[in-house]
Write a protein that holds these residues in place. Structure first.
Motif, PDB file in Angstrom:
ATOM      1  N   MET A   1      -3.266  -3.733  -4.354  1.00  0.00           N
ATOM      2  CA  MET A   1      -2.470  -3.274  -3.355  1.00  0.00           C
ATOM      3  C   MET A   1      -1.610  -1.772  -3.885  1.00  0.00           C
ATOM      4  SD  MET A   1      -0.978  -4.384  -0.619  1.00  0.00           S
ATOM      5  CE  MET A   1      -1.494  -5.897   0.683  1.00  0.00           C
ATOM      6  N   GLN A   2      -1.858  -1.884  -5.545  1.00  0.00           N
ATOM      7  CA  GLN A   2      -1.652  -0.696  -6.099  1.00  0.00           C
ATOM      8  C   GLN A   2      -2.430   0.269  -5.965  1.00  0.00           C
ATOM      9  OE1 GLN A   2       1.092  -0.188  -9.422  1.00  0.00           O
ATOM     10  NE2 GLN A   2       2.015  -0.677  -7.886  1.00  0.00           N
ATOM     11  N   HIS A   3      -3.924  -0.445  -6.498  1.00  0.00           N
ATOM     12  CA  HIS A   3      -4.945   0.931  -6.684  1.00  0.00           C
ATOM     13  C   HIS A   3      -4.832   1.687  -4.523  1.00  0.00           C
ATOM     14  CE1 HIS A   3      -8.655   2.522  -6.535  1.00  0.00           C
ATOM     15  NE2 HIS A   3      -9.478   1.969  -5.299  1.00  0.00           N
ATOM     16  N   GLN A   4      -4.477   0.551  -3.901  1.00  0.00           N
ATOM     17  CA  GLN A   4      -4.234   1.696  -2.436  1.00  0.00           C
ATOM     18  C   GLN A   4      -3.157   2.832  -2.571  1.00  0.00           C
ATOM     19  OE1 GLN A   4      -6.784   1.992   0.170  1.00  0.00           O
ATOM     20  NE2 GLN A   4      -7.609   0.344  -0.922  1.00  0.00           N
ATOM     21  N   LEU A   5      -2.384   2.791  -3.371  1.00  0.00           N
ATOM     22  CA  LEU A   5      -1.173   3.235  -2.996  1.00  0.00           C
ATOM     23  C   LEU A   5      -1.025   4.838  -3.861  1.00  0.00           C
ATOM     24  CD1 LEU A   5       1.521   4.537  -2.914  1.00  0.00           C
ATOM     25  CD2 LEU A   5       2.283   2.932  -4.613  1.00  0.00           C
ATOM     26  N   LYS A   6      -1.377   4.173  -5.399  1.00  0.00           N
ATOM     27  CA  LYS A   6      -2.357   5.283  -5.429  1.00  0.00           C
ATOM     28  C   LYS A   6      -3.644   6.040  -5.612  1.00  0.00           C
ATOM     29  CE  LYS A   6      -1.885   2.329 -10.545  1.00  0.00           C
ATOM     30  NZ  LYS A   6      -2.040   2.287 -11.853  1.00  0.00           N
ATOM     31  N   LYS A   7      -3.949   5.785  -4.896  1.00  0.00           N
ATOM     32  CA  LYS A   7      -4.876   6.567  -3.845  1.00  0.00           C
ATOM     33  C   LYS A   7      -4.057   7.447  -2.879  1.00  0.00           C
ATOM     34  CE  LYS A   7      -8.652   4.492  -2.228  1.00  0.00           C
ATOM     35  NZ  LYS A   7     -10.057   4.231  -1.112  1.00  0.00           N
ATOM     36  N   LYS A   8      -3.426   6.921  -2.016  1.00  0.00           N
ATOM     37  CA  LYS A   8      -2.030   7.768  -0.829  1.00  0.00           C
ATOM     38  C   LYS A   8      -1.757   9.046  -1.643  1.00  0.00           C
ATOM     39  CE  LYS A   8      -1.391   4.233   1.867  1.00  0.00           C
ATOM     40  NZ  LYS A   8      -0.671   3.392   2.653  1.00  0.00           N
ATOM     41  N   VAL A   9      -1.033   7.967  -3.688  1.00  0.00           N
ATOM     42  CA  VAL A   9      -0.227   9.337  -3.916  1.00  0.00           C
ATOM     43  C   VAL A   9      -1.356  10.445  -4.732  1.00  0.00           C
ATOM     44  CG1 VAL A   9       0.637   9.502  -5.990  1.00  0.00           C
ATOM     45  CG2 VAL A   9       1.214   8.108  -4.772  1.00  0.00           C
TER      46      VAL A   9
ATOM     47  N   THR B   1       0.538  -1.159   0.619  1.00  0.00           N
ATOM     48  CA  THR B   1      -0.062   0.064   0.223  1.00  0.00           C
ATOM     49  C   THR B   1       0.800   1.059  -0.032  1.00  0.00           C
ATOM     50  OG1 THR B   1       0.163   0.368   2.606  1.00  0.00           O
ATOM     51  CG2 THR B   1      -1.706  -0.895   1.083  1.00  0.00           C
ATOM     52  N   GLY B   2       1.841   1.105   0.058  1.00  0.00           N
ATOM     53  CA  GLY B   2       3.181   1.954   0.104  1.00  0.00           C
ATOM     54  C   GLY B   2       3.501   2.732   0.677  1.00  0.00           C
ATOM     55  N   GLN B   3       3.126   2.225   2.129  1.00  0.00           N
ATOM     56  CA  GLN B   3       3.485   3.308   3.304  1.00  0.00           C
ATOM     57  C   GLN B   3       5.634   3.438   3.134  1.00  0.00           C
ATOM     58  OE1 GLN B   3       2.255   1.621   7.585  1.00  0.00           O
ATOM     59  NE2 GLN B   3       1.219   0.067   6.690  1.00  0.00           N
ATOM     60  N   ASP B   4       6.497   2.189   2.992  1.00  0.00           N
ATOM     61  CA  ASP B   4       7.534   3.303   2.370  1.00  0.00           C
ATOM     62  C   ASP B   4       7.548   4.285   1.217  1.00  0.00           C
ATOM     63  OD1 ASP B   4       8.246   1.670   5.125  1.00  0.00           O
ATOM     64  OD2 ASP B   4       8.559   0.448   3.592  1.00  0.00           O
ATOM     65  N   ALA B   5       7.501   3.956   0.070  1.00  0.00           N
ATOM     66  CA  ALA B   5       7.147   4.701  -0.828  1.00  0.00           C
ATOM     67  C   ALA B   5       6.838   6.141  -0.368  1.00  0.00           C
ATOM     68  CB  ALA B   5       6.364   4.546  -1.625  1.00  0.00           C
ATOM     69  N   MET B   6       5.695   6.256   0.716  1.00  0.00           N
ATOM     70  CA  MET B   6       5.199   7.473   0.518  1.00  0.00           C
ATOM     71  C   MET B   6       6.186   7.797   1.984  1.00  0.00           C
ATOM     72  SD  MET B   6       2.688   8.032  -1.525  1.00  0.00           S
ATOM     73  CE  MET B   6       1.946   9.928  -0.610  1.00  0.00           C
TER      74      MET B   6
END
Length: 273
Positions: free
Chosen positions: A85-93, A62-67
């Motif tokens: 997982m990619q969907h959740q990350l894109k929402k965060k971005v 979900t991109g915790q480290d990416a963010m």
């Protein structure tokens, strides 16, 4: 495992983690030892990483480290095989307006030859045992060099073949869990959200051997070697003074033998020569 079977295993893992994606962040929020693990991994990476680096993250979830790394001024290309997982990350971005710092791509770490954004990168990063979900880690590691700049770095967080704390579970009668790594030559079954897939365990020596032709070892740290693994629920909250003591001891001994090799995880970094 043959490539065809490994692909089937990846598909099962992708299905499992896509199901879990919606609740993933909530599932682990508030877990003191999970927070400790993330802090340790991030501190390890940052001690080697130059400012404004480009990072290829594998199994980014979900991109915790990416963010986090984007917030530190780095550029992250976050990849994962699980669409959820990619969907959740894109929402965060989008929510944080970080499109200039974080890009995404649905791609398996076993298919990096098909990666659209090929860098080259300053760092290839994989956290919390994503790479333990393949029986072809040798092939994955072999694909790293062309994606890295000269002097680029690899940092992986993997599950080794022996965990001190896990083995101690034999005294609680949990024989299968206590010995699952020891008898895991052909992989061990794991399950997430009712879906089963296989994972494998790899010691630091395996990674070092596979990359030795083009990479120099920077460091190996044991993670949750003296501090209990996060699945021993509530340990830090029930025993705060003991937890602080164990954390201090682990910080002192994390790079020493045998502690660097017998944790729930280890963190390994190598630099391209």
């Amino acid at each position: 495992m043959t490539p065809a079977l490994d692909n089937m295993n990846e598909a099962a893992a992708a299905k499992a983690f896509s199901k879990q994606a919606v609740i993933f962040d909530e599932l682990y929020s508030g877990n003191t030892i999970v927070d400790y693990k993330r802090e340790r991994v991030r501190a390890h990476v940052l001690q080697h990483l130059k400012p404004a680096s480009s990072i290829l993250e594998l199994n980014s979830g979900t991109g915790q480290d990416a963010m986090f790394f984007a917030g530190q001024g780095h550029h992250v290309h976050a990849t994962d095989i699980a669409p959820g997982m990619q969907h959740q990350l894109k929402k965060k971005v989008l929510k944080t307006n970080m499109q200039d710092k974080v890009s995404t791509e649905l791609c398996s770490f076993t298919q990096l030859q098909n990666l659209q954004n090929r860098g080259p990168y300053d760092l290839i990063f994989s956290n919390f045992a994503g790479l333990n979900c393949t029986g072809q880690l040798d092939n994955v590691l072999a694909s790293f060099s062309p994606l890295l700049k000269s002097g680029g770095m690899v940092t992986l967080v993997l599950l080794p073949q022996f965990c001190f704390w896990e083995t101690m579970l034999i005294f609680k009668g949990k024989f299968k869990t206590a010995t699952r790594r020891v008898f895991s030559k052909n992989g061990t079954k794991a399950h997430v959200e009712g879906t089963y897939f296989t994972c494998w365990y790899y010691n630091p020596s395996y990674v070092i051997h596979e990359l030795k032709a083009e990479f120099d070892l920077l460091s190996v740290e044991g993670l949750c070697t003296i501090v209990p693994p996060s699945y021993i629920e509530g340990f830090a909250e029930k025993h705060p003074r003991l937890y602080r003591f164990l954390k201090t001891k682990e910080d002192q001994l994390k790079t020493s033998w045998p502690w660097r090799n017998i944790g729930d995880y280890y963190i390994i970094s190598l630099r391209k020569n």
